[in-house]
Design an enzyme around this catalytic site. Structure first.
Site, PDB file in Angstrom:
ATOM      1  N   HIS A 179       0.876  -1.183   0.000  1.00  0.00           N
ATOM      2  CA  HIS A 179       0.000   0.000   0.000  1.00  0.00           C
ATOM      3  C   HIS A 179       0.907   1.224   0.000  1.00  0.00           C
ATOM      4  CE1 HIS A 179      -3.843  -1.759   2.134  1.00  0.00           C
ATOM      5  NE2 HIS A 179      -4.108  -1.542   0.846  1.00  0.00           N
ATOM      6  N   CYS A 274      -2.151   2.920   9.237  1.00  0.00           N
ATOM      7  CA  CYS A 274      -3.192   1.977   8.799  1.00  0.00           C
ATOM      8  C   CYS A 274      -4.391   1.967   9.741  1.00  0.00           C
ATOM      9  CB  CYS A 274      -2.655   0.552   8.745  1.00  0.00           C
ATOM     10  SG  CYS A 274      -1.293   0.270   7.631  1.00  0.00           S
TER      11      CYS A 274
HETATM   12  N1  ARG Z   1      -3.749  -7.137   6.541  1.00  0.00           N
HETATM   13  C1  ARG Z   1      -4.172  -5.914   5.941  1.00  0.00           C
HETATM   14  C2  ARG Z   1      -4.142  -6.046   4.423  1.00  0.00           C
HETATM   15  O1  ARG Z   1      -3.231  -6.640   3.919  1.00  0.00           O
HETATM   16  C3  ARG Z   1      -3.304  -4.786   6.397  1.00  0.00           C
HETATM   17  C4  ARG Z   1      -3.756  -3.439   5.912  1.00  0.00           C
HETATM   18  C5  ARG Z   1      -2.866  -2.346   6.340  1.00  0.00           C
HETATM   19  N2  ARG Z   1      -3.400  -1.085   6.009  1.00  0.00           N
HETATM   20  C6  ARG Z   1      -2.764  -0.095   5.394  1.00  0.00           C
HETATM   21  N3  ARG Z   1      -3.340   1.065   5.294  1.00  0.00           N
HETATM   22  N4  ARG Z   1      -1.598  -0.263   4.853  1.00  0.00           N
HETATM   23  O2  ARG Z   1      -5.013  -5.586   3.751  1.00  0.00           O
END
Ligand code: ARG
Length: 281
Positions: A179, A274
């Site tokens: 991300h 996150c």
């Molecule tokens: N386990 C989640 C996923 O892979 C973690 C999300 C983390 N969020 C972020 N904004 N990077 O989707």
């Protein structure tokens, strides 16, 4: 000499702006599937530890004078603690996420409901895959938009049209930084910190041209999720380990880094940013 010091301090004087955040308690936090390289379902996790760590972050925001709203966690959605992924909110307009993976898909209707119930009038369920502020980071004048792992490229056009502001596409290439908010943090209007190697060469060039004064973080900082930081314009909340590694770069520019231990949530590939969705306008 004394005069220079005073000047330096006043030049670096940062002001926090009080923010409104949406967060989700990690009541049902767990790692039961793997949709990013950090997630290993064979490693034991503790929802209690996750909750205690999350509370530190929540309480730090409140102590800094920020207003934190909560969305009710839903059983069976162990990643819902990562509220940043639920939507993007700019100027009162809410673009609700559409998740890439089936395991998180049901989070979208929960966010849609929350915004409607809370009285937000301009709420739109995205047509194309975007995971909220995971890939959409607002700099104050434009949206930096990640792609490569999660967001559909067409989501960039959708965001441009919906918000009516420029969207700058950036391609992520390292699966650990899947991300945009795992590789880049907005510190203030037009001011960023990022890990260059997480980006494709043309995106690296674009970032260097557009943000010549940016803080460039090194690999060890990125690897402890140091870029997953939340700035209120003065305080930068980030992993404790990242404060040890990159805190001096932030302090030199007048920011106040604040370390939060979110190592339990890191087992799912998430950290301070996150867990935090900013509600703008
Ligand atoms: N386990 C989640 C996923 O892979 C973690 C999300 C983390 N969020 C972020 N904004 N990077 O989707």
């Amino acid at each position: 000499m004394a005069q220079t010091n005073v000047e330096q301090i006043s030049n670096n004087n940062r002001t926090a702006r009080s923010r409104r955040f949406l967060m989700c308690r990690p009541t049902y936090f767990d790692v039961t599937y793997s949709i990013n390289p950090w997630m290993d379902p064979s490693v034991p996790t503790s929802a209690d530890t996750g909750l205690a760590q999350w509370k530190q972050l929540h309480d730090a925001y409140v102590a800094l004078g920020h207003d934190v709203a909560l969305i009710e966690p839903v059983p069976g959605l162990p990643d819902m603690v990562f509220a940043a992924n639920g939507a993007t909110v700019i100027d009162g307009k809410v673009l609700v996420a559409r998740f890439r993976h089936a395991q998180r898909a049901d989070e979208a209707p929960a966010y849609l409901d929350w915004f409607r119930t809370a009285g937000w009038s301009q709420v739109h369920q995205a047509e194309y895959i975007n995971e909220g502020e995971g890939d959409f980071l607002y700099t104050g004048s434009e949206i930096l938009a990640g792609c490569g792992f999660r967001s559909d490229l067409r989501a960039h056009d959708e965001a441009r049209e919906f918000f009516g502001i420029p969207v700058v596409g950036l391609t992520l290439v390292d699966p650990r930084f899947y991300h945009l908010d795992t590789a880049l943090a907005v510190l203030g209007p037009g001011e960023i910190m990022y890990y260059p190697e997480a980006f494709a060469p043309d995106s690296q060039r674009l970032l260097a041209e557009r943000f010549p004064d940016a803080i460039q973080a090194d690999e060890p900082t990125a690897a402890v999720f140091g870029l997953n930081a939340l700035s209120d314009g003065r305080h930068v909340l980030m992993p404790e380990r990242a404060v040890e590694l990159a805190g001096s770069q932030l302090r030199e520019r007048g920011f106040v880094p604040i370390g939060i231990d979110l190592t339990e949530l890191l087992k799912a590939g998430g950290n301070a940013k996150c867990c935090t969705l900013e509600l703008r306008g």
